[in-house]
Scaffold this motif. Structure first.
Motif, PDB file in Angstrom:
ATOM      1  N   GLN A  31       0.829  -1.219   0.000  1.00 53.05           N
ATOM      2  CA  GLN A  31       0.000   0.000   0.000  1.00 53.05           C
ATOM      3  C   GLN A  31       0.858   1.261   0.000  1.00 53.05           C
ATOM      4  OE1 GLN A  31      -2.707   0.156   3.316  1.00 53.05           O
ATOM      5  NE2 GLN A  31      -3.401   2.215   2.822  1.00 53.05           N
ATOM      6  N   SER A  32       2.070   1.167   0.520  1.00 54.51           N
ATOM      7  CA  SER A  32       2.953   2.335   0.565  1.00 54.51           C
ATOM      8  C   SER A  32       3.331   2.824  -0.829  1.00 54.51           C
ATOM      9  CB  SER A  32       4.231   2.007   1.340  1.00 54.51           C
ATOM     10  OG  SER A  32       5.097   1.185   0.560  1.00 54.51           O
ATOM     11  N   ALA A  33       3.215   1.954  -1.822  1.00 59.45           N
ATOM     12  CA  ALA A  33       3.581   2.261  -3.212  1.00 59.45           C
ATOM     13  C   ALA A  33       5.067   2.582  -3.376  1.00 59.45           C
ATOM     14  CB  ALA A  33       2.715   3.384  -3.783  1.00 59.45           C
ATOM     15  N   LEU A  34       5.877   2.132  -2.435  1.00 58.09           N
ATOM     16  CA  LEU A  34       7.323   2.354  -2.510  1.00 58.09           C
ATOM     17  C   LEU A  34       8.057   1.191  -3.158  1.00 58.09           C
ATOM     18  CD1 LEU A  34       7.958   3.812   1.072  1.00 58.09           C
ATOM     19  CD2 LEU A  34       7.870   5.071  -1.094  1.00 58.09           C
ATOM     20  N   SER A  65      13.723  -3.378   6.751  1.00 55.98           N
ATOM     21  CA  SER A  65      14.975  -2.899   6.163  1.00 55.98           C
ATOM     22  C   SER A  65      14.763  -2.653   4.676  1.00 55.98           C
ATOM     23  CB  SER A  65      16.075  -3.943   6.351  1.00 55.98           C
ATOM     24  OG  SER A  65      16.287  -4.201   7.714  1.00 55.98           O
ATOM     25  N   LEU A  66      15.177  -1.478   4.221  1.00 53.70           N
ATOM     26  CA  LEU A  66      15.030  -1.136   2.817  1.00 53.70           C
ATOM     27  C   LEU A  66      16.239  -0.362   2.339  1.00 53.70           C
ATOM     28  CD1 LEU A  66      12.852   1.964   2.426  1.00 53.70           C
ATOM     29  CD2 LEU A  66      12.795   0.746   4.563  1.00 53.70           C
ATOM     30  N   LEU A  67      16.489  -0.431   1.050  1.00 53.75           N
ATOM     31  CA  LEU A  67      17.624   0.294   0.489  1.00 53.75           C
ATOM     32  C   LEU A  67      17.449   1.794   0.664  1.00 53.75           C
ATOM     33  CD1 LEU A  67      18.260  -1.709  -2.789  1.00 53.75           C
ATOM     34  CD2 LEU A  67      19.705  -1.636  -0.756  1.00 53.75           C
ATOM     35  N   SER A  68      18.544   2.477   0.882  1.00 55.34           N
ATOM     36  CA  SER A  68      18.518   3.927   1.081  1.00 55.34           C
ATOM     37  C   SER A  68      17.985   4.626  -0.166  1.00 55.34           C
ATOM     38  CB  SER A  68      19.926   4.430   1.419  1.00 55.34           C
ATOM     39  OG  SER A  68      20.827   4.058   0.394  1.00 55.34           O
ATOM     40  N   GLY A  69      17.501   5.840   0.048  1.00 59.22           N
ATOM     41  CA  GLY A  69      17.025   6.632  -1.075  1.00 59.22           C
ATOM     42  C   GLY A  69      15.605   7.142  -0.914  1.00 59.22           C
ATOM     43  N   ARG A  70      14.915   6.706   0.147  1.00 54.40           N
ATOM     44  CA  ARG A  70      13.562   7.218   0.389  1.00 54.40           C
ATOM     45  C   ARG A  70      13.617   8.354   1.392  1.00 54.40           C
ATOM     46  NH1 ARG A  70      13.997   1.789  -0.988  1.00 54.40           N
ATOM     47  NH2 ARG A  70      12.442   1.246  -2.526  1.00 54.40           N
ATOM     48  N   SER A  71      12.674   9.264   1.278  1.00 56.72           N
ATOM     49  CA  SER A  71      12.643  10.423   2.175  1.00 56.72           C
ATOM     50  C   SER A  71      12.188  10.009   3.577  1.00 56.72           C
ATOM     51  CB  SER A  71      11.686  11.485   1.625  1.00 56.72           C
ATOM     52  OG  SER A  71      10.341  11.029   1.718  1.00 56.72           O
ATOM     53  N   ILE A  72      12.435  10.884   4.535  1.00 55.25           N
ATOM     54  CA  ILE A  72      11.956  10.671   5.911  1.00 55.25           C
ATOM     55  C   ILE A  72      10.438  10.506   5.897  1.00 55.25           C
ATOM     56  CG2 ILE A  72      11.623  11.805   8.148  1.00 55.25           C
ATOM     57  CD1 ILE A  72      14.402  10.974   8.029  1.00 55.25           C
ATOM     58  N   GLU A  73       9.745  11.328   5.122  1.00 53.95           N
ATOM     59  CA  GLU A  73       8.291  11.262   5.064  1.00 53.95           C
ATOM     60  C   GLU A  73       7.820   9.913   4.528  1.00 53.95           C
ATOM     61  OE1 GLU A  73      10.126  13.828   3.784  1.00 53.95           O
ATOM     62  OE2 GLU A  73       9.651  15.329   5.324  1.00 53.95           O
ATOM     63  N   GLN A  74       8.485   9.399   3.509  1.00 57.63           N
ATOM     64  CA  GLN A  74       8.120   8.088   2.957  1.00 57.63           C
ATOM     65  C   GLN A  74       8.352   6.985   3.993  1.00 57.63           C
ATOM     66  OE1 GLN A  74      10.690   8.417  -0.517  1.00 57.63           O
ATOM     67  NE2 GLN A  74       8.893   8.255  -1.858  1.00 57.63           N
ATOM     68  N   GLU A  99      10.163  -0.498  13.308  1.00 58.55           N
ATOM     69  CA  GLU A  99      11.361   0.287  13.012  1.00 58.55           C
ATOM     70  C   GLU A  99      11.683   0.137  11.532  1.00 58.55           C
ATOM     71  OE1 GLU A  99      16.068   0.496  14.310  1.00 58.55           O
ATOM     72  OE2 GLU A  99      14.839  -1.183  14.963  1.00 58.55           O
ATOM     73  N   VAL A 100      11.839   1.247  10.831  1.00 52.97           N
ATOM     74  CA  VAL A 100      12.245   1.225   9.434  1.00 52.97           C
ATOM     75  C   VAL A 100      13.720   1.596   9.390  1.00 52.97           C
ATOM     76  CG1 VAL A 100      11.902   2.246   7.150  1.00 52.97           C
ATOM     77  CG2 VAL A 100       9.922   1.775   8.615  1.00 52.97           C
ATOM     78  N   ARG A 101      14.513   0.699   8.832  1.00 57.03           N
ATOM     79  CA  ARG A 101      15.962   0.897   8.750  1.00 57.03           C
ATOM     80  C   ARG A 101      16.401   1.002   7.303  1.00 57.03           C
ATOM     81  NH1 ARG A 101      19.057  -3.221  12.768  1.00 57.03           N
ATOM     82  NH2 ARG A 101      18.161  -2.463  14.710  1.00 57.03           N
ATOM     83  N   GLU A 102      17.392   1.828   7.080  1.00 54.01           N
ATOM     84  CA  GLU A 102      17.960   1.951   5.744  1.00 54.01           C
ATOM     85  C   GLU A 102      19.189   1.060   5.612  1.00 54.01           C
ATOM     86  OE1 GLU A 102      17.258   6.015   3.519  1.00 54.01           O
ATOM     87  OE2 GLU A 102      18.569   6.256   5.255  1.00 54.01           O
ATOM     88  N   ILE A 103      19.278   0.407   4.465  1.00 60.54           N
ATOM     89  CA  ILE A 103      20.460  -0.366   4.105  1.00 60.54           C
ATOM     90  C   ILE A 103      21.262   0.488   3.131  1.00 60.54           C
ATOM     91  CG2 ILE A 103      21.299  -2.432   2.938  1.00 60.54           C
ATOM     92  CD1 ILE A 103      18.626  -3.774   3.675  1.00 60.54           C
ATOM     93  N   VAL A 104      22.531   0.635   3.382  1.00 62.96           N
ATOM     94  CA  VAL A 104      23.393   1.416   2.498  1.00 62.96           C
ATOM     95  C   VAL A 104      23.569   0.640   1.191  1.00 62.96           C
ATOM     96  CG1 VAL A 104      25.677   2.455   2.215  1.00 62.96           C
ATOM     97  CG2 VAL A 104      24.565   2.444   4.463  1.00 62.96           C
TER      98      VAL A 104
END
Length: 118
Positions: A31-34, A65-74, A99-104
């Motif tokens: 649903q996030s469409a990301l 955990s998701l790859l970096s590149g999304r905004s704080i709002e997303q 918790e949403v974590r960014e993967i480099v």
């Protein structure tokens, strides 16, 4: 991507519909469409030994955990969608967190990347 890993007490499965839980978390991430629906991974990780405060109280924690590149709002929107779905799936559990974590990207590798490097 993403990887949604749900940690929970092993005995919680006695009172939770696992298929519904997995499906609802997948649907919330979708649903996030990301992400592409087929790229969303959801898995359960039972925990045998734990404390919440001074005792072993029920809890559910989702780490996305998701790859970096999304905004704080997303990422905030994704966290809220996942938390709502998680709370609905485990209504009797008071301690629920996401918790949403960014993967480099530079340090992440998977089979597809290895095959491209050949």
């Amino acid at each position: 991507m993403p990887h949604c890993v749900i940690q929970y007490p092993a005995n919680l499965l006695e009172s939770v519909d696992v298929d519904s839980l997995l499906t609802s978390i997948h649907a919330a991430a979708d649903q996030s469409a990301l992400f592409e629906s087929g790229d969303i991974k959801v898995r359960l990780l039972p925990v045998e030994h734990y404390l919440v405060g001074p005792e072993p109280a029920p809890f559910v924690h989702l780490e996305c955990s998701l790859l970096s590149g999304r905004s704080i709002e997303q990422r905030q929107s994704l966290a809220h969608l996942l938390a709502k779905a998680l709370c609905a799936a485990v209504p009797d559990v008071e301690m629920v967190s996401v918790e949403v974590r960014e993967i480099v990207r530079a340090t992440y590798c998977n089979r597809a990347a290895l095959e491209l490097a050949v």
